[in-house]
Design a protein around this motif. Structure first.
Motif, PDB file in Angstrom:
ATOM      1  N   LYS B  93       0.615  -1.521   0.332  1.00  0.00           N
ATOM      2  CA  LYS B  93      -0.303  -0.002  -0.372  1.00  0.00           C
ATOM      3  C   LYS B  93       0.492   1.095   0.290  1.00  0.00           C
ATOM      4  N   ASN B  94       2.318   1.457   0.599  1.00  0.00           N
ATOM      5  CA  ASN B  94       2.384   2.488   1.168  1.00  0.00           C
ATOM      6  C   ASN B  94       3.330   2.854  -0.275  1.00  0.00           C
ATOM      7  N   VAL B  95       2.990   1.696  -1.480  1.00  0.00           N
ATOM      8  CA  VAL B  95       4.113   2.177  -3.369  1.00  0.00           C
ATOM      9  C   VAL B  95       3.005   3.321  -3.751  1.00  0.00           C
ATOM     10  N   GLU B  96       2.452   4.067  -2.989  1.00  0.00           N
ATOM     11  CA  GLU B  96       0.631   5.319  -3.362  1.00  0.00           C
ATOM     12  C   GLU B  96       1.316   6.628  -2.428  1.00  0.00           C
ATOM     13  N   PHE B  97       2.216   6.195  -1.847  1.00  0.00           N
ATOM     14  CA  PHE B  97       2.859   7.322  -1.346  1.00  0.00           C
ATOM     15  C   PHE B  97       4.123   8.041  -2.205  1.00  0.00           C
ATOM     16  N   PHE B  98       4.746   7.505  -3.234  1.00  0.00           N
ATOM     17  CA  PHE B  98       5.717   7.697  -3.911  1.00  0.00           C
ATOM     18  C   PHE B  98       5.161   8.415  -4.414  1.00  0.00           C
ATOM     19  N   THR B  99       3.777   8.113  -5.803  1.00  0.00           N
ATOM     20  CA  THR B  99       3.100   9.117  -6.138  1.00  0.00           C
ATOM     21  C   THR B  99       3.048  10.225  -5.520  1.00  0.00           C
ATOM     22  N   SER B 100       1.909  10.644  -4.197  1.00  0.00           N
ATOM     23  CA  SER B 100       2.199  12.099  -3.283  1.00  0.00           C
ATOM     24  C   SER B 100       3.449  12.492  -3.004  1.00  0.00           C
ATOM     25  N   LEU B 101       4.557  11.616  -3.040  1.00  0.00           N
ATOM     26  CA  LEU B 101       5.851  12.689  -2.964  1.00  0.00           C
ATOM     27  C   LEU B 101       5.878  13.089  -4.366  1.00  0.00           C
ATOM     28  N   ALA B 102       5.905  12.571  -5.125  1.00  0.00           N
ATOM     29  CA  ALA B 102       6.371  13.143  -6.981  1.00  0.00           C
ATOM     30  C   ALA B 102       5.352  13.862  -6.874  1.00  0.00           C
ATOM     31  N   ARG B 242       5.934  11.424   5.603  1.00  0.00           N
ATOM     32  CA  ARG B 242       6.344  11.026   6.826  1.00  0.00           C
ATOM     33  C   ARG B 242       5.561   9.222   6.691  1.00  0.00           C
ATOM     34  N   VAL B 243       4.600   9.009   5.556  1.00  0.00           N
ATOM     35  CA  VAL B 243       4.322   7.600   6.076  1.00  0.00           C
ATOM     36  C   VAL B 243       5.737   6.510   4.970  1.00  0.00           C
ATOM     37  N   LEU B 244       6.500   7.053   4.123  1.00  0.00           N
ATOM     38  CA  LEU B 244       7.541   6.394   3.733  1.00  0.00           C
ATOM     39  C   LEU B 244       8.351   6.077   4.319  1.00  0.00           C
ATOM     40  N   SER B 248       4.918   8.573  13.199  1.00  0.00           N
ATOM     41  CA  SER B 248       4.024   8.467  13.901  1.00  0.00           C
ATOM     42  C   SER B 248       2.999   8.708  13.387  1.00  0.00           C
ATOM     43  N   ILE B 249       1.228   9.001  13.811  1.00  0.00           N
ATOM     44  CA  ILE B 249       0.295   9.545  13.152  1.00  0.00           C
ATOM     45  C   ILE B 249       0.315  10.786  13.090  1.00  0.00           C
ATOM     46  N   GLY B 250       0.902  10.924  13.940  1.00  0.00           N
ATOM     47  CA  GLY B 250       0.275  12.469  14.715  1.00  0.00           C
ATOM     48  C   GLY B 250      -0.061  12.310  16.161  1.00  0.00           C
ATOM     49  N   GLN B 251       0.787  13.564  16.781  1.00  0.00           N
ATOM     50  CA  GLN B 251       0.384  13.705  18.419  1.00  0.00           C
ATOM     51  C   GLN B 251      -0.727  13.622  19.236  1.00  0.00           C
ATOM     52  N   GLU B 252      -1.945  14.489  17.790  1.00  0.00           N
ATOM     53  CA  GLU B 252      -3.181  14.615  19.072  1.00  0.00           C
ATOM     54  C   GLU B 252      -3.968  13.596  18.432  1.00  0.00           C
ATOM     55  N   HIS B 253      -3.533  12.455  17.689  1.00  0.00           N
ATOM     56  CA  HIS B 253      -4.811  11.141  17.048  1.00  0.00           C
ATOM     57  C   HIS B 253      -2.953  10.221  18.635  1.00  0.00           C
ATOM     58  N   GLU B 254      -2.833  10.534  19.087  1.00  0.00           N
ATOM     59  CA  GLU B 254      -2.189   9.664  19.958  1.00  0.00           C
ATOM     60  C   GLU B 254      -2.415  10.291  21.232  1.00  0.00           C
ATOM     61  N   GLU B 255      -2.226  11.113  21.147  1.00  0.00           N
ATOM     62  CA  GLU B 255      -3.335  11.767  22.910  1.00  0.00           C
ATOM     63  C   GLU B 255      -4.654  10.662  22.881  1.00  0.00           C
ATOM     64  N   GLU B 256      -5.068  11.684  21.414  1.00  0.00           N
ATOM     65  CA  GLU B 256      -6.465  10.523  21.630  1.00  0.00           C
ATOM     66  C   GLU B 256      -6.890   9.156  21.735  1.00  0.00           C
ATOM     67  N   ILE B 257      -5.843   8.465  21.040  1.00  0.00           N
ATOM     68  CA  ILE B 257      -6.164   7.003  21.571  1.00  0.00           C
ATOM     69  C   ILE B 257      -5.169   6.470  23.236  1.00  0.00           C
ATOM     70  N   THR B 258      -5.043   7.529  23.616  1.00  0.00           N
ATOM     71  CA  THR B 258      -4.036   7.438  25.392  1.00  0.00           C
ATOM     72  C   THR B 258      -5.363   7.632  26.403  1.00  0.00           C
TER      73      THR B 258
END
Lengths: 291, 431
Positions: B93-102, B242-244, B248-258
């Motif tokens: 699935k990460n191959v899609e993020f090469f496109t984002s990068l490009a 970030r994905v490649l 982390s998926i982000g501090q705000e997400h991690e705080e909410e998960i905790t």
């Protein structure tokens, strides 16, 4: 209002049960019922006079006599005084809000870790590892029901608690699928007595002004189904009635062994009456023996 | 209903279903995008050639390049949809993020070029200043809009049509990309939207020149659009990176998960939390501290996973992989002791038959207790030693309890002597 009590023990679980009971007592005695239109309660101090937090302290005159046979009563009084101070310190309640009792309260709710497994004639709130009821945020009270009337005492207490604490109630039922019935709606698979009971419970909720929702499913396992539902709904308390008819495989006992959520196991009126008459018979026998 | 009518109705339904399936399928969406670019390229090259407008013709060739990009996105989506294997346990699935990068990088370049053109256009309005700047910086030559009144309707029609197509198709592409969790399709949609914004500025320039005699209008607006494109490009580039690099998926997400974990009854603490993203799937590896036993932990796991999954799906991730580990809290082991009086004549059950003594003098025995998490897990009853401080020191006892309101401290010892609230062994958890 439901009487709250606990059993004194200077252990980790005893401390947890005491703090849980004090927190529940405080919430019930400082909160105004959601549907009350009358004057507000003036708080802890006034209500403590009428209904304090009962702490049961088992007495041991033989033990006291072993220390000093001539001063057993003084030692027991010292113990009561030290325990009272300890309870006040741990719960941070006013001294007048605590009453030390020598016997288990037959009525109301006893917060304890051991009695829930040992006594089916008492209504016991098993706090699990929680030190407060709503410390993790507000959440509903879950009331599982089957097709029998045994849920009624649990429902009465659950709606009373929900009304005083301002919490919603989730009524939970799991049913077996009716062979040949193609509908996927679990409610359609409920037997008629369970459907009638649901209507009664819903009208009870309406009368007490408690917000009530219903979850009906066809879970593979009753205990797993109700625990999963409680976890999904972030329920803060499960209230279940013990049934006098169940001899093996009691759902309350099974749930007690697996729940991470505090569980209030309500004694069935029949089991209570049976225990009362057994206690009376034992008293009579003792008196006869003494004579 | 006749059989023929019923057949017709069934056939209509199946055509409708197939059309919906095509329009929501990523390959269907990208086929429409290719078609759009094809139409735009053919029209722009033809009209540009006819009216002798290098600007429109050049834009047509740019659209041909967009077709190649859309075809590349189709290939990337095909690769990303390949199932997971033992070599690629999370799929590709990460191959899609090469496109984002490009695409993100390409948009940044496009933004710089467009900003430069706009700056050159603005400088052309003040020739002396333009000359001064050009003496220091090698700027490109300014190419003013040259168009006759006869070609205006063609240019307007083509640009307006192109803007509408770009904006509609980009929204559709982004919506379908988010729905299917295809980052490359979202990135391509952002690029299409940026094309649309540039076309709007071109349109404003044309209208400004012919309607208000103010061709300069497009340059300041061009700078604003360049900034917007740069912002989009930077976002795509950063997301891809970030994905490649498994950010982390982000501090705000991690705080909410905790927070959501701690709201589940039975959870003491979130000991560690690691998050990253694979494609549009969020991966969370967390260690939770609980005092519960195995029978309860399976339910606890269900509750934690349910609430985290709910949150991640609501936050726009298409799926999540959760790995929840459970640990017991640190036991905080230590020892305490009680000075006790043994009950007479009960030596066979001596371990269970004692009460806490009111003083050391009155004690017959010392009960040493091992504590874990505040609970007595082991007790050992020893006869009262002659040198109590040395005994307590040897046993590493930190507190000694006596049943009295105000106990005296032990001379020559660091062990604290405290008051036991009860003399009953059972109430103290000693039996």
């Amino acid at each position: 209002m439901t009487q709250i009590s606990c059993v004194y023990s200077r252990t980790a679980t005893g401390r947890l049960a005491l703090i849980f009971a004090a927190d529940l007592w405080s919430k019930l005695h400082s909160a105004e019922p959601a549907t009350t239109n009358g004057p507000k309660q003036t708080g802890q101090a006034d209500s403590a006079q009428d209904q304090p937090l009962h702490v049961y302290l088992r007495s041991d005159p033989d033990g006291a006599a072993l220390i000093d046979a001539g001063a057993a009563n003084t030692l027991m009084a010292t113990e009561a005084s030290l325990v009272h101070d300890d309870v006040v310190r741990k719960t941070k309640l006013a001294a007048g809000a605590i009453a030390l009792d020598a016997n288990h309260a037959a009525n109301g709710v006893i917060v304890d870790h051991n009695l829930a497994f040992e006594r089916d004639d008492l209504s016991v709130l098993f706090p699990c590892r929680e030190s407060t009821l709503l410390g993790r945020g507000n959440g509903p009270i879950l009331v599982p029901f089957g097709d029998g009337q045994s849920v009624m005492p649990a429902a009465e207490i659950a709606f009373d608690l929900a009304q005083h604490l301002g919490l919603p109630v989730v009524l939970y039922h799991t049913t077996w699928t009716v062979p040949g019935l193609s509908t996927t709606d679990p409610k359609e698979h409920m037997c008629s007595s369970a459907q009638a009971l649901l209507k009664t419970l819903q009208s009870m909720a309406e009368q007490s002004g408690v917000k009530c929702s219903v979850v009906v499913e066809t879970a593979d396992d009753v205990v797993e189904g109700l625990l999963h539902c409680a976890l999904r709904q972030s329920a803060r308390l499960i209230v279940m009635s013990r049934s006098a008819k169940t001899t093996i495989g009691c759902y309350v006992s099974q749930t007690l062994r697996k729940t991470p959520i505090p569980l209030l196991a309500i004694a069935s009126p029949r089991l209570k009456a049976k225990a009362r008459s057994a206690a009376e018979a034992s008293q009579t026998a003792k008196k006869g023996g003494a004579a | 209903m006749s059989s023929a009518t019923r057949t017709q109705s069934v056939s209509n339904t199946s055509v409708k279903d197939r059309l919906i399936a095509f329009l929501t399928n990523p390959f269907g969406v990208m086929s429409l995008v290719v078609l759009m670019y094809l139409v735009k390229a053919v029209l722009k090259i033809t009209v540009g050639h006819q009216i002798n407008s290098p600007m429109i013709e050049g834009d047509g060739y740019h659209n041909l390049a967009d077709i190649l990009e859309a075809l590349a996105v189709i290939v990337v989506i095909w690769v990303a949809k390949r199932p997971a294997s033992s070599d690629y346990p999370f799929g590709k699935k990460n191959v899609e993020f090469f496109t984002s990068l490009a695409i993100g990088g390409a948009l940044l370049v496009m933004a710089v070029q467009f900003a430069l053109k706009s700056v050159v256009g603005l400088l052309a309005l003040a020739p002396s200043f333009d000359q001064a700047v050009r003496a220091v910086l090698p700027l490109p030559v300014h190419e003013p809009l040259v168009m006759s009144t006869s070609t205006l309707p063609w240019v307007l029609a083509l640009t307006i049509g192109s803007v509408i197509l770009s904006l509609v198709v980009s929204r559709y592409q982004i919506a379908m990309g988010k729905r299917g969790g295809h980052a490359s399709m979202i990135a391509d949609g952002q690029e299409t939207a940026s094309d649309g914004r540039i076309e709007i500025i071109t349109l404003i320039g044309v209208v400004g020149e012919y309607a208000f005699n103010a061709p300069w209008l497009e340059y300041p607006l061009g700078l604003v659009v360049a900034f917007a494109i740069a912002h989009t490009g930077y976002g795509l580039f950063q997301d891809g990176l970030r994905v490649l690099l498994q950010h982390s998926i982000g501090q705000e997400h991690e705080e909410e998960i905790t927070k959501r974990c701690l709201a589940v009854a039975g959870v003491n603490k979130v000991e560690s939390l690691k998050t990253f993203q694979i494609g549009s799937t969020a991966v969370c590896i967390l260690t939770v501290t609980t005092e519960h036993r195995t029978g309860t932990i399976s339910h606890l796991k269900y509750g934690i996973e349910y609430h985290i999954k709910q949150y991640l799906l609501d936050s726009g991730f298409s799926d999540c992989e959760l790995n929840v580990k459970f640990e017991k809290p640190e036991p905080a082991r230590h020892r305490i002791a009680y000075a006790v009086v043994e009950k007479d004549g009960e030596s066979a059950t001596a371990a269970l038959s004692f009460v806490v003594a009111p003083s050391i003098a009155a004690a017959t025995h010392i009960v040493v207790c091992d504590l874990e998490n505040g609970m007595v897990v082991r007790t050992k009853q020893e006869e009262k030693p002659t040198d109590l401080p040395a005994f307590l020191d040897k046993k590493r006892v930190v507190r000694l309890y006596l049943f009295t309101a105000d106990p005296a401290q032990l001379p020559g010892s660091n062990v604290a002597v405290l008051s036991s609230t009860s003399y009953q062994a059972e109430l103290l958890g000693l039996c």
